[in-house]
Design a protein around this motif. Sequence first.
Motif, PDB file in Angstrom:
ATOM      1  N   LYS A 364       0.923  -1.319  -0.151  1.00 34.98           N
ATOM      2  CA  LYS A 364      -0.118  -0.056   0.042  1.00 34.98           C
ATOM      3  C   LYS A 364       0.917   1.377   0.046  1.00 34.98           C
ATOM      4  O   LYS A 364       0.611   2.253  -0.727  1.00 34.98           O
ATOM      5  N   THR A 365       2.010   1.251   0.941  1.00 33.48           N
ATOM      6  CA  THR A 365       2.926   2.489   0.870  1.00 33.48           C
ATOM      7  C   THR A 365       3.687   2.704  -0.451  1.00 33.48           C
ATOM      8  O   THR A 365       3.683   3.717  -0.869  1.00 33.48           O
ATOM      9  N   ALA A 368       1.355   4.111  -3.110  1.00 33.62           N
ATOM     10  CA  ALA A 368       1.198   5.233  -2.782  1.00 33.62           C
ATOM     11  C   ALA A 368       2.443   6.537  -3.396  1.00 33.62           C
ATOM     12  O   ALA A 368       2.274   7.422  -3.990  1.00 33.62           O
ATOM     13  N   HIS A 371       2.325   6.666  -7.204  1.00 32.55           N
ATOM     14  CA  HIS A 371       1.475   7.692  -7.802  1.00 32.55           C
ATOM     15  C   HIS A 371       2.029   8.707  -8.068  1.00 32.55           C
ATOM     16  O   HIS A 371       1.646   9.494  -9.043  1.00 32.55           O
TER      17      HIS A 371
END
Length: 437
Positions: A364-365, A368, A371
């Motif tokens: 998840k990190t 992010a 992105h």
Amino acid sequence: MKHLGTGIGWRPEIADAVERMPGIDWVEAVAENVCPGHLPESLVRLRERGVTVVPHGVSLGLGGAERPDEARLADLAARAEALGSPLVTEHIAFVRAGGALTASPLLEAGHLLPVPRTRDALDVLCANIRIAQDALPVPLAVENIAALISWPGEEMTEGQFLYDLVDRTGVRLLIDVANLHTNHVNRGEDPAQALDELPVEAIAYVHVAGGFERDGVWHDSHAHPVPDVVLGVLAELASRVRPPGVLLERDENFPEPAELERELTAIRETVEKGAMTAGAAATAKTGGTPPETGDAPETGPARQRLALTQAALLSALVAGTPVPEGFDRTRLAVQARALAGKRADVVGKVAPELPEILAGSYRKTFLAYAHSHPMTDGYRRDALDFAEYVLFGGHLDDPDVRRGLSDWWLERSGPAPLSRRPAARLARATRRVLLRR
């Protein structure tokens, strides 16, 4: 063309199993994962037994607007010579864009992206392949790739594009039948039509691999069993020409050796059955004399135009800029997520300590981070940049995790190998104390 027979993609995870497999005539190794001065012992033993090893490159970006990088070409040539290979292979793809031709930052895709089937792209690709052919000590073969997206305004089908490419350069083809099926699902392209149009007598060998379909999109995973539909495309090809070699690709999620052997048996049987059908004899369609090598003057404007379009597409995929006109926004979003996911996977392999340190928060990190942080200099630099993003961006609350990540980053962000001079050791210790504060 050298008869290769039946082979399998050599990967460190299955090296022992490959050595023990019966009926393996040759193997293919990812070129960038092989160091000429320190060949894996498994590959050395295979070579000593007479097993052919072919280096398969993934980073040249022959379909990009820039001329092929001389250092990358030299590296590929060195691997071919170290392995005693009869040929080397690469992809009809671009993997980076931007830079000098566009006066914009250089961006890395971290993945193979499709070349537009236009006259400009074909001119540039032909010039790049001739440059590569001059630099390599053995023949070059290039592979058709799988794609999630289509370029607007294409001027040729895949078969026509490959036909002209072979006619103009004399390059050999590595035909991936799994990629033909992928493009059938994702872009509505008929594999049989592509096989009818391309010069099958120019085939050096064939790739076969597995994948899966989700929400109407076929993902060329190389991590699943080879499905019957892909074997069907292989049978179509074998009914037109008997390929000099066929290779099973598997990059992860490796099954037991017995399952790989069953897939190899199915591939052999499919080729034999295809060769027995009525259309086995192929009609020669090439025969053009390759032009003089070197970059023709007229490719200059074509490079410029191609550079601008590729940079706009890659920037939309990895940097969140607007989608260029004519592209399917939904498909581009799928491709962007796939690129970010692959970055996370590869960085996790290049730096396996990061998923261990960050545990369940790693993916998840990283997504992010991806992105808003395009990759600009390969996966190892990406791993360090990601660690800096986590450490200095206020993304960590757990002091133990922060300590583990800071130690990892400090050990790798300085000189390599780390200096043992007292001044350097003191500087590292000071940085570590300041970072933990």
